[in-house]
Design a protein around this motif. Structure first.
Motif, PDB file in Angstrom:
ATOM      1  N   ASP A  79      38.235  44.437  46.375  1.00 42.97           N
ATOM      2  CA  ASP A  79      36.931  44.329  47.013  1.00 42.97           C
ATOM      3  C   ASP A  79      37.011  43.301  48.145  1.00 42.97           C
ATOM      4  O   ASP A  79      38.079  42.746  48.435  1.00 42.97           O
ATOM      5  CB  ASP A  79      35.843  43.979  46.000  1.00 42.97           C
ATOM      6  N   GLU A  82      38.302  39.790  47.161  1.00 45.54           N
ATOM      7  CA  GLU A  82      39.720  39.822  46.817  1.00 45.54           C
ATOM      8  C   GLU A  82      40.585  40.002  48.061  1.00 45.54           C
ATOM      9  O   GLU A  82      41.676  39.413  48.161  1.00 45.54           O
ATOM     10  CB  GLU A  82      39.985  40.945  45.809  1.00 45.54           C
ATOM     11  N   HIS A 219      35.801  35.942  43.132  1.00 51.11           N
ATOM     12  CA  HIS A 219      34.503  36.342  43.686  1.00 51.11           C
ATOM     13  C   HIS A 219      33.862  35.135  44.337  1.00 51.11           C
ATOM     14  O   HIS A 219      33.889  34.026  43.796  1.00 51.11           O
ATOM     15  CB  HIS A 219      33.564  36.895  42.600  1.00 51.11           C
TER      16      HIS A 219
END
Length: 289
Positions: A79, A82, A219
């Motif tokens: 994502d 990341e 995150h």
């Protein structure tokens, strides 16, 4: 921290979480001794040679192009957070290698923080250090002024303060989020010695931290909902938003709020009445004619 080691472990854990069936890699055949994809399978999906990907995963690749990192990120299904973490580790900027100056909260941010008299808010910096707070944050999250400056850190509070498990009913979720946020910051500043010392101390003192840190979940702080169990107010669910300072991406203001008219909003209004700053009066309900 060892940047090459962090890059290696991150790529290995992301590769291990991929299902061969999901990406059509079972056609390679052979018995699998470990979960996830093999290196040669990931290399094929990314369109790079097995030798090159192996060197990248071992932290030995030099001058990695943005195109290769993007292809590897696509193959791993990373994502946005990341991907940023991967790029920070694989292509560290020279500025991030310099010793970081002590962070300061400017006058404008402090004024904005003090103006928030009906919602809890605090400002965190690198390593999740708590740098400033308003009265409601002190009453809800922690008595920050009573803590030594070195202990005003969200990771320390979550993993080393036993009262945290009473404050957060979903402590496991809070713990995972905290480690993911700290890991995200580690990607931005992989050569920060104070961060390495913090991670080392938490790893020694908390088995939960060691386990979560080994997962390499990444995150950044964004938005969501957090439940609190306050000793005076009982349980309340608050929405939060993380707002980065426009002139310093390492400064983030965390603001907690509740929908108007909700029980949680009433609880916050009650909490505000305990502060030295008078809380604004609740508006009278208006009749619609």
């Amino acid at each position: 921290m060892d940047r090459a080691r962090q890059l290696s472990e991150f790529l290995k854990t992301r590769r291990a979480r991929l299902s061969p069936d999901a990406v059509g890699a079972n056609g390679f055949g052979g018995q699998r001794r470990v979960p996830g994809l093999r290196r040669e399978e990931l290399a094929l999906l990314a369109g790079v040679s097995v030798d090159y990907y192996t060197r990248l995963e071992q932290g030995r690749a030099r001058n990695v192009s943005s195109e290769v990192l993007s292809a590897v990120a696509d193959a791993l299904g990373l994502d946005a957070d990341e991907r940023a973490y991967l790029n920070n580790l694989a292509k560290p900027a020279a500025a991030r290698r310099r010793p970081a100056r002590p962070q300061k909260v400017g006058l404008e941010l402090r004024q904005a923080l003090e103006a928030l008299v009906t919602v809890p808010a605090y400002i965190i910096g690198r390593r999740l250090d708590v740098l400033a707070w308003n009265e409601l944050a002190r009453l809800l999250v922690a008595d920050f002024p009573a803590l030594p400056a070195a202990e005003r850190n969200m990771a320390r509070l979550v993993f080393l303060d036993e009262t945290a498990k009473d404050l957060y009913p979903d402590w496991q979720t809070k713990a995972r989020d905290t480690v993911s946020n700290l890991r995200f910051d580690a990607g931005r500043h992989p050569d920060d010695p104070e961060l390495a010392a913090l991670v080392g101390e938490l790893s020694l003192r908390s088995a939960d931290f060691r386990r979560l840190w080994a997962d390499h979940a990444v995150h950044g702080k964004t938005r969501g909902r957090k439940r609190f169990a306050h000793p005076l107010l009982g349980e309340l669910a608050l929405d939060y938003v993380a707002m980065r300072a426009p002139d310093d991406p390492d400064l983030t203001m965390m603001i907690y709020s509740a929908p108007s008219g909700s029980e949680a909003a009433a609880s916050l209004h009650l909490l505000a009445s305990f502060t030295t700053t008078p809380a604004p009066a609740e508006p009278e309900p208006q009749e619609i004619t």
